[in-house]
Design a protein around this motif. Sequence first.
Motif, PDB file in Angstrom:
ATOM      1  N   LYS A  40       0.749  -1.122   0.075  1.00 50.94           N
ATOM      2  CA  LYS A  40       0.101   0.147   0.046  1.00 50.94           C
ATOM      3  C   LYS A  40       0.669   1.117   0.142  1.00 50.94           C
ATOM      4  CE  LYS A  40      -4.348  -0.465   2.344  1.00 50.94           C
ATOM      5  NZ  LYS A  40      -4.978  -0.389   3.650  1.00 50.94           N
ATOM      6  N   ASN A  41       0.476   2.303  -0.800  1.00 48.52           N
ATOM      7  CA  ASN A  41       1.362   3.614  -0.718  1.00 48.52           C
ATOM      8  C   ASN A  41       0.847   4.075   0.495  1.00 48.52           C
ATOM      9  OD1 ASN A  41      -1.052   5.238  -1.073  1.00 48.52           O
ATOM     10  ND2 ASN A  41      -0.847   5.003  -3.361  1.00 48.52           N
ATOM     11  N   LEU A  42       1.499   5.429   0.826  1.00 48.77           N
ATOM     12  CA  LEU A  42       1.608   6.181   2.122  1.00 48.77           C
ATOM     13  C   LEU A  42       0.100   6.640   2.193  1.00 48.77           C
ATOM     14  CD1 LEU A  42       2.633   7.023   4.696  1.00 48.77           C
ATOM     15  CD2 LEU A  42       3.621   8.769   3.449  1.00 48.77           C
ATOM     16  N   ASP A  68       9.017   6.334  -2.771  1.00 49.91           N
ATOM     17  CA  ASP A  68       7.964   6.007  -1.957  1.00 49.91           C
ATOM     18  C   ASP A  68       8.462   5.145  -0.663  1.00 49.91           C
ATOM     19  OD1 ASP A  68       6.104   6.424  -3.828  1.00 49.91           O
ATOM     20  OD2 ASP A  68       6.726   4.494  -5.248  1.00 49.91           O
ATOM     21  N   ARG A  69       9.588   5.854  -0.031  1.00 50.31           N
ATOM     22  CA  ARG A  69      10.060   4.992   1.140  1.00 50.31           C
ATOM     23  C   ARG A  69       9.327   5.978   2.311  1.00 50.31           C
ATOM     24  NH1 ARG A  69      15.946   6.565   0.731  1.00 50.31           N
ATOM     25  NH2 ARG A  69      15.115   8.323  -0.256  1.00 50.31           N
ATOM     26  N   TYR A  70       8.848   5.354   3.146  1.00 54.08           N
ATOM     27  CA  TYR A  70       8.343   5.972   4.549  1.00 54.08           C
ATOM     28  C   TYR A  70       8.319   5.309   5.789  1.00 54.08           C
ATOM     29  CZ  TYR A  70       4.357   2.844   3.865  1.00 54.08           C
ATOM     30  OH  TYR A  70       3.756   1.657   3.607  1.00 54.08           O
ATOM     31  N   TYR A  71       8.036   5.943   7.048  1.00 54.61           N
ATOM     32  CA  TYR A  71       8.034   5.324   8.104  1.00 54.61           C
ATOM     33  C   TYR A  71       7.006   5.794   8.955  1.00 54.61           C
ATOM     34  CZ  TYR A  71       9.415   4.156  13.075  1.00 54.61           C
ATOM     35  OH  TYR A  71       9.372   3.613  14.249  1.00 54.61           O
ATOM     36  N   ILE A  72       6.144   5.237   9.690  1.00 56.39           N
ATOM     37  CA  ILE A  72       4.912   5.263  10.538  1.00 56.39           C
ATOM     38  C   ILE A  72       4.978   4.864  11.843  1.00 56.39           C
ATOM     39  CG2 ILE A  72       2.376   5.713  10.827  1.00 56.39           C
ATOM     40  CD1 ILE A  72       2.345   4.851   7.784  1.00 56.39           C
ATOM     41  N   TRP A  79      18.177   5.260  -2.675  1.00 55.19           N
ATOM     42  CA  TRP A  79      17.363   4.245  -1.996  1.00 55.19           C
ATOM     43  C   TRP A  79      17.683   3.558  -0.864  1.00 55.19           C
ATOM     44  CZ3 TRP A  79      12.624   2.280  -1.671  1.00 55.19           C
ATOM     45  CH2 TRP A  79      12.414   1.033  -1.123  1.00 55.19           C
ATOM     46  N   ASP A  80      19.130   3.198  -0.597  1.00 53.37           N
ATOM     47  CA  ASP A  80      19.778   2.827   0.743  1.00 53.37           C
ATOM     48  C   ASP A  80      20.340   3.804   1.741  1.00 53.37           C
ATOM     49  OD1 ASP A  80      21.838   3.133  -1.095  1.00 53.37           O
ATOM     50  OD2 ASP A  80      22.695   1.249  -0.920  1.00 53.37           O
ATOM     51  N   TYR A 121       6.805   0.393   7.689  1.00 54.04           N
ATOM     52  CA  TYR A 121       7.825   1.243   6.909  1.00 54.04           C
ATOM     53  C   TYR A 121       7.968   0.643   5.704  1.00 54.04           C
ATOM     54  CZ  TYR A 121      10.797  -1.705   9.875  1.00 54.04           C
ATOM     55  OH  TYR A 121      11.342  -2.796  10.436  1.00 54.04           O
ATOM     56  N   VAL A 122       8.614   1.474   4.746  1.00 53.09           N
ATOM     57  CA  VAL A 122       8.987   0.908   3.286  1.00 53.09           C
ATOM     58  C   VAL A 122      10.505   1.450   3.451  1.00 53.09           C
ATOM     59  CG1 VAL A 122       9.110   0.812   0.841  1.00 53.09           C
ATOM     60  CG2 VAL A 122       7.021   0.524   2.332  1.00 53.09           C
ATOM     61  N   ALA A 123      11.373   0.714   3.408  1.00 51.77           N
ATOM     62  CA  ALA A 123      12.916   1.099   3.110  1.00 51.77           C
ATOM     63  C   ALA A 123      13.782  -0.025   2.703  1.00 51.77           C
ATOM     64  CB  ALA A 123      13.303   1.579   4.539  1.00 51.77           C
ATOM     65  N   CYS A 124      15.225   0.414   2.693  1.00 48.92           N
ATOM     66  CA  CYS A 124      15.905  -0.702   2.073  1.00 48.92           C
ATOM     67  C   CYS A 124      16.192  -1.689   3.038  1.00 48.92           C
ATOM     68  CB  CYS A 124      17.299  -0.011   1.882  1.00 48.92           C
ATOM     69  SG  CYS A 124      18.323   0.755   3.406  1.00 48.92           S
ATOM     70  N   GLU A 125      16.702  -2.680   2.708  1.00 46.88           N
ATOM     71  CA  GLU A 125      16.922  -4.017   3.437  1.00 46.88           C
ATOM     72  C   GLU A 125      17.600  -3.797   4.581  1.00 46.88           C
ATOM     73  OE1 GLU A 125      16.014  -7.533   4.957  1.00 46.88           O
ATOM     74  OE2 GLU A 125      15.267  -6.784   3.209  1.00 46.88           O
TER      75      GLU A 125
END
Length: 81
Positions: free
Chosen positions: A1-3, A26-30, A65-66, A39-43
């Motif tokens: 899902k997007n933010l 499209d990176r985020y942290y909630i 990205w990372d 969150y969506v982030a690098c590994e």
Amino acid sequence: KNLHNKLNGRQKKLPAPVYVSMGSQDRYYIKFADGKSEYVACEEMNEALKSTSRTVKTIAFGEDWDSYFIVYTDGWWQCKN
């Protein structure tokens, strides 16, 4: 899902977001009122967050990205440029 959908489509009975950090690509942290986070982030950032018992205070996403910078409530920090 997007933010946008993650926040606007959230059921009213679920804990409210108390902190949101947004990045490019499209990176985020909630962080939610119950202490949980999504969150969506690098590994590498995923592993950093999963492997610590510290509480996140702030997160900044870099240009790549990372790349990221995490500050914890105890003053500790982690980053990757």
